[in-house]
Every structure is written in C-alpha cells, then in structure tokens.
Motif scaffolding. Structure first.
Motif, PDB file in Angstrom:
ATOM      1  N   ALA A  12      42.085  46.505  39.608  1.00 58.42           N
ATOM      2  CA  ALA A  12      42.258  45.373  38.698  1.00 58.42           C
ATOM      3  C   ALA A  12      40.918  44.861  38.200  1.00 58.42           C
ATOM      4  N   ARG A  13      39.907  44.842  39.104  1.00 53.68           N
ATOM      5  CA  ARG A  13      38.607  44.268  38.755  1.00 53.68           C
ATOM      6  C   ARG A  13      37.480  45.151  39.291  1.00 53.68           C
ATOM      7  N   ASP A  53      39.422  50.243  28.673  1.00 60.46           N
ATOM      8  CA  ASP A  53      40.538  50.757  27.871  1.00 60.46           C
ATOM      9  C   ASP A  53      41.829  50.775  28.679  1.00 60.46           C
ATOM     10  N   ALA A  54      41.696  50.965  30.000  1.00 57.51           N
ATOM     11  CA  ALA A  54      42.875  51.015  30.880  1.00 57.51           C
ATOM     12  C   ALA A  54      43.293  49.627  31.358  1.00 57.51           C
ATOM     13  N   GLY A  55      42.628  48.595  30.881  1.00 56.78           N
ATOM     14  CA  GLY A  55      43.002  47.235  31.243  1.00 56.78           C
ATOM     15  C   GLY A  55      42.285  46.666  32.442  1.00 56.78           C
ATOM     16  N   VAL A  56      41.259  47.368  32.948  1.00 53.92           N
ATOM     17  CA  VAL A  56      40.494  46.870  34.090  1.00 53.92           C
ATOM     18  C   VAL A  56      39.528  45.780  33.613  1.00 53.92           C
ATOM     19  N   GLU A  57      39.434  44.708  34.376  1.00 54.74           N
ATOM     20  CA  GLU A  57      38.505  43.624  34.079  1.00 54.74           C
ATOM     21  C   GLU A  57      37.156  43.946  34.731  1.00 54.74           C
ATOM     22  N   VAL A  58      36.113  44.047  33.916  1.00 52.55           N
ATOM     23  CA  VAL A  58      34.786  44.425  34.408  1.00 52.55           C
ATOM     24  C   VAL A  58      33.819  43.268  34.207  1.00 52.55           C
ATOM     25  N   THR A  59      33.056  42.970  35.258  1.00 52.90           N
ATOM     26  CA  THR A  59      32.001  41.958  35.215  1.00 52.90           C
ATOM     27  C   THR A  59      30.659  42.638  35.442  1.00 52.90           C
ATOM     28  N   GLY A  64      33.784  46.686  25.839  1.00 59.29           N
ATOM     29  CA  GLY A  64      34.909  45.860  26.255  1.00 59.29           C
ATOM     30  C   GLY A  64      34.652  44.919  27.408  1.00 59.29           C
ATOM     31  N   VAL A  65      33.395  44.586  27.671  1.00 62.84           N
ATOM     32  CA  VAL A  65      33.051  43.676  28.767  1.00 62.84           C
ATOM     33  C   VAL A  65      32.582  42.347  28.175  1.00 62.84           C
ATOM     34  N   PRO A 113      36.226  41.965  43.390  1.00 66.81           N
ATOM     35  CA  PRO A 113      36.479  43.277  42.787  1.00 66.81           C
ATOM     36  C   PRO A 113      37.099  44.259  43.768  1.00 66.81           C
ATOM     37  N   ASP A 114      37.872  45.188  43.231  1.00 71.09           N
ATOM     38  CA  ASP A 114      38.351  46.318  44.019  1.00 71.09           C
ATOM     39  C   ASP A 114      37.262  47.378  44.158  1.00 71.09           C
ATOM     40  N   ARG A 115      36.460  47.518  43.122  1.00 74.06           N
ATOM     41  CA  ARG A 115      35.407  48.528  43.076  1.00 74.06           C
ATOM     42  C   ARG A 115      34.106  47.860  42.644  1.00 74.06           C
ATOM     43  N   VAL A 116      33.007  48.281  43.263  1.00 71.00           N
ATOM     44  CA  VAL A 116      31.670  47.824  42.877  1.00 71.00           C
ATOM     45  C   VAL A 116      30.878  49.040  42.410  1.00 71.00           C
TER      46      VAL A 116
END
Length: 239
Positions: free
Chosen positions: A8-9, A33-39, A76-77, A109-112
């Motif tokens: 998700a993030r 593009d897949a809808g993931v929210e990136v910070t 897209g960020v 986040p789920d991923r860093v």
C-alpha cells in the motif's frame, strides 16, 4: 519478496535530490501506476552539488528541493520530505537513525527503498559516502529502531507507535538479486532526471545515452531480452 498487490505504501530514503531518480524512478513510476502511495525522504538538500559557482549553497539547496519536487511529480509522487542534513558531511549516528525512524512510523510503509550501505567497486559513483551512511542508517531505522517501542521514547511521546516495514530494497550495491523492467517507464524516468537541471543540463543528449547503457546492462543481466531496460536492486526481508 512481497507481491505488488500486497504493497500500500513505500518510503524511499535517499541521501541527495536526484539519487532516487538515477536509481529507481522507473520502478517507482510502475508502483504509482499500480496505486501504491510513495513518499520520498531526502536526507540532505544537495547544497554541495552543482556546476554554477555563482550560486550560494543556500540558493542551491532551495533550487534542488524545487527540482526534486518536480521530478517526483513526473513519476506520480507528491509527498516529498527533506531532513536538511549537511550535504557531503553525513556521519552515522543516533540522530539520523531517529529522524528516519520517525518518518517510518509516520508513513508506516510496507516497503522501504534506500541506498546499499556496501561499496560497489564496479561502479564507484553509487558508493558515495553519504549514500553508504544513509543506507546503513535506514536499515538500522527499519530494524530495530522503528519497530522497537522502547527505542527513541521521544517518538512515542509524539504519538508515533512502533511499525514493522516488511521489506527493504537496496539500490546501487554490488549484489543485485532483483530487476524491474522499466522499458515502458523510461520516458518518465528521463523526464524526472531532466527536472534536476542543475545536475544534468550540462549532459545534454548524453544523459539519455548514458541511462540507456546502464539500464540495458541491467536488463541483459536479468535475461529480459534485447531492447529492454531495467533497474537493479537487492531485496532484504525484514519482517
């Protein structure tokens, strides 16, 4: 490795403006593009970089923050944060770990994504000292700091509860074990990098040629076939 549908993030922690775009902008474009929210969390303002002696360090910092925000929009960020540490003078320490852990707990986040803390003897540029410091500090912030409720008690006092980021992607290191096909995202990656005009304008058309060479080499290593472009990472499971 986590499936994209499970993400998700993502929090990308990099040392300087433009680092994320050189190493990962194509991949990040595929995620958004897949809808993931990136910070983006940029540790320095990049005030020691540039090619114009007439620009002060304070002016350069302001310019590079502006360039990074424009580059982020190209992929897209919209959430771009800066810690303001001194460019070129980063050192390992608890303050940096705490500040990164704080943002991990804020973003959850789920991923860093971050720099590899290892020196790459095949390509020395990704092994900038600031990169290695940020990569190491981010891994320490992921484990154990952000997930340990007793680490940095001031963060709990701020209302930030412990958080486990389940996966870290390392960029620029010598031990890539995962490749992302970014052929369809290449134009956006190039646009992001051209947003960093203070760093890339002097390259002209050579920028595209250089990028294609790197990414074609990655795609060949991945076995993606002729004409494909790829970004390379090492994935660390942290859950």
């Amino acid at each position: 490795m986590l499936e994209l549908s499970d993400i998700a993030r993502v929090l990308a922690v990099l040392a300087h403006p433009d680092d994320v775009d050189f190493g990962s902008a194509g991949t990040i474009a595929s995620w958004t593009d897949a809808g993931v929210e990136v910070t983006y969390l940029i540790v320095t303002d990049g005030d020691a970089g540039g090619f114009d002696d007439g620009v002060t360090r304070a002016e350069m910092a302001e310019l590079r923050r502006k360039e990074q925000r424009a580059a982020a929009e190209a992929v897209g960020v919209t959430d771009v944060r800066f810690l303001g540490y001194p460019d070129g003078r980063l050192e390992p320490g608890f303050d940096l770990r705490r500040d990164i852990a704080r943002v991990i707990r804020q973003v959850r986040p789920d991923r860093v994504l971050t720099h590899s803390p290892e020196r790459n003897y095949q390509r020395i540029a990704p092994s900038h000292p600031d990169h290695r410091v940020v990569g190491g500090a981010t891994l320490d912030a992921v484990y154990p700091d952000a997930r340990n409720p007793y680490a940095f008690p001031e963060l709990r006092e701020e209302g930030l509860e412990a958080w486990i980021a389940r996966e870290v992607w390392l960029s620029g290191g010598p031990n890539a074990d995962h490749y992302v096909d970014v052929t369809e995202q290449f134009d956006r990656k190039l646009a992001a990098l051209r947003s960093h005009a203070s760093q890339t304008a002097h390259l002209g058309e050579e920028l595209e040629t250089m990028l294609r060479g790197w990414l074609e080499g990655n795609a060949a290593a991945a076995g993606f076939g002729e004409g494909r472009l790829a970004e390379a990472f090492q994935i660390v499971e942290t859950a």
